[in-house]
Design a protein around this motif. Structure first.
Motif, PDB file in Angstrom:
ATOM      1  N   ASP A 282      35.981  40.689  38.747  1.00  0.00           N
ATOM      2  CA  ASP A 282      36.087  39.319  39.250  1.00  0.00           C
ATOM      3  C   ASP A 282      34.935  39.037  40.210  1.00  0.00           C
ATOM      4  O   ASP A 282      34.868  39.613  41.297  1.00  0.00           O
ATOM      5  CB  ASP A 282      37.440  39.160  39.973  1.00  0.00           C
ATOM      6  CG  ASP A 282      37.738  37.727  40.346  1.00  0.00           C
ATOM      7  OD1 ASP A 282      36.774  36.981  40.623  1.00  0.00           O
ATOM      8  OD2 ASP A 282      38.924  37.347  40.364  1.00  0.00           O
ATOM      9  N   PRO A 283      34.027  38.153  39.829  1.00  0.00           N
ATOM     10  CA  PRO A 283      32.848  37.917  40.669  1.00  0.00           C
ATOM     11  C   PRO A 283      33.172  37.272  42.017  1.00  0.00           C
ATOM     12  O   PRO A 283      32.330  37.253  42.910  1.00  0.00           O
ATOM     13  CB  PRO A 283      31.994  36.966  39.815  1.00  0.00           C
ATOM     14  CG  PRO A 283      32.960  36.303  38.893  1.00  0.00           C
ATOM     15  CD  PRO A 283      34.041  37.312  38.618  1.00  0.00           C
ATOM     16  N   ILE A 321      49.403  31.605  49.770  1.00  0.00           N
ATOM     17  CA  ILE A 321      50.021  30.564  48.933  1.00  0.00           C
ATOM     18  C   ILE A 321      48.890  29.872  48.191  1.00  0.00           C
ATOM     19  O   ILE A 321      47.892  29.498  48.816  1.00  0.00           O
ATOM     20  CB  ILE A 321      50.773  29.527  49.796  1.00  0.00           C
ATOM     21  CG1 ILE A 321      51.973  30.167  50.492  1.00  0.00           C
ATOM     22  CG2 ILE A 321      51.193  28.322  48.957  1.00  0.00           C
ATOM     23  CD1 ILE A 321      52.661  29.233  51.494  1.00  0.00           C
ATOM     24  N   VAL A 322      49.020  29.748  46.875  1.00  0.00           N
ATOM     25  CA  VAL A 322      48.059  28.972  46.070  1.00  0.00           C
ATOM     26  C   VAL A 322      48.904  28.039  45.226  1.00  0.00           C
ATOM     27  O   VAL A 322      49.594  28.481  44.306  1.00  0.00           O
ATOM     28  CB  VAL A 322      47.207  29.883  45.155  1.00  0.00           C
ATOM     29  CG1 VAL A 322      46.249  29.045  44.325  1.00  0.00           C
ATOM     30  CG2 VAL A 322      46.455  30.924  45.968  1.00  0.00           C
ATOM     31  N   GLU A 381      38.959  26.820  42.721  1.00  0.00           N
ATOM     32  CA  GLU A 381      39.147  27.942  41.782  1.00  0.00           C
ATOM     33  C   GLU A 381      38.597  29.274  42.356  1.00  0.00           C
ATOM     34  O   GLU A 381      39.346  30.254  42.422  1.00  0.00           O
ATOM     35  CB  GLU A 381      38.438  27.576  40.471  1.00  0.00           C
ATOM     36  CG  GLU A 381      38.850  28.369  39.275  1.00  0.00           C
ATOM     37  CD  GLU A 381      40.115  27.857  38.594  1.00  0.00           C
ATOM     38  OE1 GLU A 381      40.384  26.639  38.604  1.00  0.00           O
ATOM     39  OE2 GLU A 381      40.837  28.711  38.071  1.00  0.00           O
ATOM     40  N   PRO A 382      37.343  29.324  42.804  1.00  0.00           N
ATOM     41  CA  PRO A 382      36.837  30.604  43.343  1.00  0.00           C
ATOM     42  C   PRO A 382      37.668  31.109  44.524  1.00  0.00           C
ATOM     43  O   PRO A 382      37.980  32.304  44.599  1.00  0.00           O
ATOM     44  CB  PRO A 382      35.401  30.267  43.782  1.00  0.00           C
ATOM     45  CG  PRO A 382      35.006  29.090  42.945  1.00  0.00           C
ATOM     46  CD  PRO A 382      36.264  28.304  42.732  1.00  0.00           C
ATOM     47  N   LEU A 383      38.048  30.218  45.428  1.00  0.00           N
ATOM     48  CA  LEU A 383      38.842  30.667  46.577  1.00  0.00           C
ATOM     49  C   LEU A 383      40.209  31.184  46.120  1.00  0.00           C
ATOM     50  O   LEU A 383      40.757  32.124  46.705  1.00  0.00           O
ATOM     51  CB  LEU A 383      39.001  29.529  47.598  1.00  0.00           C
ATOM     52  CG  LEU A 383      39.807  29.885  48.849  1.00  0.00           C
ATOM     53  CD1 LEU A 383      39.217  31.078  49.593  1.00  0.00           C
ATOM     54  CD2 LEU A 383      39.910  28.669  49.798  1.00  0.00           C
ATOM     55  N   MET A 387      41.803  34.640  47.323  1.00  0.00           N
ATOM     56  CA  MET A 387      43.151  34.705  47.919  1.00  0.00           C
ATOM     57  C   MET A 387      43.969  35.797  47.221  1.00  0.00           C
ATOM     58  O   MET A 387      44.611  36.625  47.861  1.00  0.00           O
ATOM     59  CB  MET A 387      43.867  33.368  47.717  1.00  0.00           C
ATOM     60  CG  MET A 387      43.267  32.243  48.501  1.00  0.00           C
ATOM     61  SD  MET A 387      44.268  32.017  49.966  1.00  0.00           S
ATOM     62  CE  MET A 387      43.827  30.432  50.492  1.00  0.00           C
ATOM     63  N   GLN A 388      43.942  35.759  45.893  1.00  0.00           N
ATOM     64  CA  GLN A 388      44.724  36.746  45.141  1.00  0.00           C
ATOM     65  C   GLN A 388      44.155  38.151  45.329  1.00  0.00           C
ATOM     66  O   GLN A 388      44.888  39.133  45.369  1.00  0.00           O
ATOM     67  CB  GLN A 388      44.736  36.387  43.646  1.00  0.00           C
ATOM     68  CG  GLN A 388      45.474  35.082  43.328  1.00  0.00           C
ATOM     69  CD  GLN A 388      46.960  35.286  43.103  1.00  0.00           C
ATOM     70  OE1 GLN A 388      47.504  36.371  43.344  1.00  0.00           O
ATOM     71  NE2 GLN A 388      47.649  34.259  42.644  1.00  0.00           N
ATOM     72  N   GLY A 389      42.832  38.233  45.481  1.00  0.00           N
ATOM     73  CA  GLY A 389      42.219  39.538  45.675  1.00  0.00           C
ATOM     74  C   GLY A 389      42.442  40.081  47.072  1.00  0.00           C
ATOM     75  O   GLY A 389      42.550  41.287  47.266  1.00  0.00           O
TER      76      GLY A 389
END
Ligand code: ADP
Ligand code: GLC
Length: 506
Positions: A282-283, A321-322, A381-383, A387-389
């Motif tokens: 994931d870049p 939270i996303v 989207e990138p953030l 967040m998940q990472g």
């Protein structure tokens, strides 16, 4: 029936590979398609499913509106058909393919779709007043393609997504004569495409269709109801949601119809695109990590803390939270629980936008607790990847959730999902209760009922697990190795398509 009945003799592997001439032809009809246009998970599903079906021998084409962003992304789309007049202007059908290999049919109708910003909302924030015409047009073109508009490609089956595609099944069923089979997938029963009776005539249906046994619904016409009534087969995006929508509590007024059609309804749990969502490649992450080597996740945690102005505290349990900020998502419950949650050693990273009162609530909370709470308003989207990472756990306190994708992403990223026990959340997360921990099957935390108090208890249990590094690491590893891809779901859709094809008259 045997699972491989009717499979083409040779299946080619891979994303978007060319299919055989004998393949089942499916026209997918959708208002959203990742990566071209997205407001929620429907786009992810509509984007990923055709690619997952290709290796099973399904030749799918996806019909969607040629919104400005879609035109801009696919400038080489070529016209393949046209109509002089459809809802107030001429329209063209354009053909294109994505880099990933998805084949698209784009409905180019500037008078309907050439508008800035959110695809559904006017700049005032209200729905466009002609949304029923905008999506009736999409469905009319789906019907025409189903009836042979394109000389070289006629679908065996039309698969619609949500209310925006509901009329396709009605037009096809009411046209009479041979037709493709139809399937409608409900991604969210809360969005129903209801119009007052006075607008019924604009939908271009025979007057007889304005009936309970048809599209009539609470005195008006329901575009979702049309699909639920007329499609040969129905699906929704998890088995639990398929059951829930047959109850008055979750049926949003349509539970009677859902019960009547229970024999035609299946719940197929969504996957996620494991190429788009892969922590090893994931870049947007600070460093790649995997179930075999989860340690570098810490680098993304530090990066996320830096990005959101949070204190650099590697040992603090960070929740993210996303989400869209709507009543459905229960984001208000987290605000309500905040005083207690801040009493624990926690940090909160929040990304989302929607209802102004929730945006204001999170902005105020972040301002009051810098270093502990970070809030980014908007769609990023990138953030969302970082967040998940970076976070340790993801909160999904939804009041209802047909499937939910962010908890699946959380599993894949070792960001343990803390979820309300509803819909697809109940189907995809195994609660870390004593038995599940002892049997080594837990992948997250579930809570019920959907209240701030139960959420607090769930966070408390998460903290207890976090305080036990071995148990936490084992749960993370298990979460990361869960199968959250599309392969299994694609097989279920194939079975559903075959079932629908057996039912179609003529
Ligand atoms: P829904 O479709 O009901 O919004 P899902 O969980 O099915 O819920 O899908 C939401 C999708 O949208 C996920 O891919 C999620 O990562 C993404 N998403 C939601 N909010 C945001 C945001 N603010 N920024 C970026 N991505 C978001
Ligand atoms: C809807 C639902 C969500 C689901 C998504 C994709 O937006 O709210 O639960 O995951 O559709 O099916």
């Amino acid at each position: 029936p045997a699972q491989d009945e009717g499979l083409p003799r040779r299946c080619e592997e891979g994303r978007g590979k060319k299919k055989e001439a004998s393949a089942m032809r499916v026209l997918s009809v959708t208002p959203e398609f990742f990566p071209l246009v997205k407001t929620g998970g429907l786009a992810d599903v509509a984007g990923a499913l055709p690619l997952a079906l290709a290796p099973l021998g399904v030749n799918a084409r996806t019909l969607l509106p040629a919104y400005p962003a879609v035109r801009a992304a696919l400038p080489d789309a070529t016209p393949v058909a046209g109509l002089d007049e459809l809802y107030g202007g001429p329209v063209r059908l354009l053909q294109a393919a994505t880099d990933e290999g998805a084949e698209l049919l784009l409905l180019d109708a500037p008078h309907l779709y050439d508008r800035p910003g959110n695809i559904y909302l006017a700049p005032t924030g209200s729905d466009w007043p002609d949304n029923h015409r905008r999506f009736a047009a999409l469905c009319r073109v789906a019907q025409l393609i189903g009836s042979g508009l394109l000389p070289d490609w006629q679908p065996d089956l039309v698969h619609g997504h949500d209310w925006q595609a509901g009329l396709a099944a009605a037009y096809l069923a009411l046209a009479g004569g041979p037709r493709p089979a139809t399937v409608l997938t409900v991604h969210n029963l809360a969005f129903q495409g209801w119009v007052p009776a006075a607008s019924f005539v604009e939908l271009g249906l025979p007057a007889t269709a304005f009936a309970i046994e048809g599209v009539e619904y609470y005195g008006g016409a329901g575009m979702l109801k049309a699909g639920l009534y007329f499609a040969d087969r129905l699906s929704t995006v998890s088995p639990t949601y398929a059951r829930e929508i047959q109850t008055p509590e979750h049926g949003m007024g349509l539970d009677g119809l859902m019960r009547a059609r229970a024999g035609d309804l299946v719940g197929i749990t969504n996957g996620i695109d494991t190429e788009v969502w892969d922590p090893a490649r994931d870049p947007h992450l600070a460093a790649p990590y995997s179930a075999a080597d989860p340690a570098p996740k810490a680098a993304s945690k530090a990066a996320l803390q830096a990005r959101l102005g949070l204190e650099q505290r590697p040992q603090t349990c960070m929740f993210c939270i996303v989400s869209r900020f709507t009543q459905q998502k229960g984001i208000d419950l987290v605000l309500e629980a905040l005083p207690t949650l801040l009493g624990y050693d926690t940090q909160l990273a929040v990304l989302g936008s929607g209802e102004p009162v929730l945006e204001q609530g999170w902005a105020a909370a972040a301002a009051a607790h810098p270093g502990r709470i970070g809030y980014v308003s908007g769609y990023d989207e990138p953030l969302s990847h970082l967040m998940q990472g970076g976070a340790d756990a993801i909160l999904v306190p939804s009041r209802f959730e047909p499937c939910g994708l962010t908890q699946l992403i959380g599993l894949r990223y070792g960001t343990l999902p803390v979820v309300a026990r509803v819909g697809g959340l109940a189907d995809t997360v195994i609660d870390a209760n004593e038995a599940a921990l002892a049997d080594e099957v837990a992948t997250g935390i579930q809570f019920a009922p959907v209240t701030a108090l139960a959420l607090i208890e769930a966070v408390h249990r998460t903290m207890a697990l976090f305080a036990n590094p071995d148990a936490w690491a084992a749960t993370v590893r298990r979460a990361m190795t869960r199968d959250v891809g599309w392969t299994r779901a694609a097989q279920h859709y194939l079975a559903l398509y075959r079932d629908a094809l057996r039912r179609v008259p003529g």
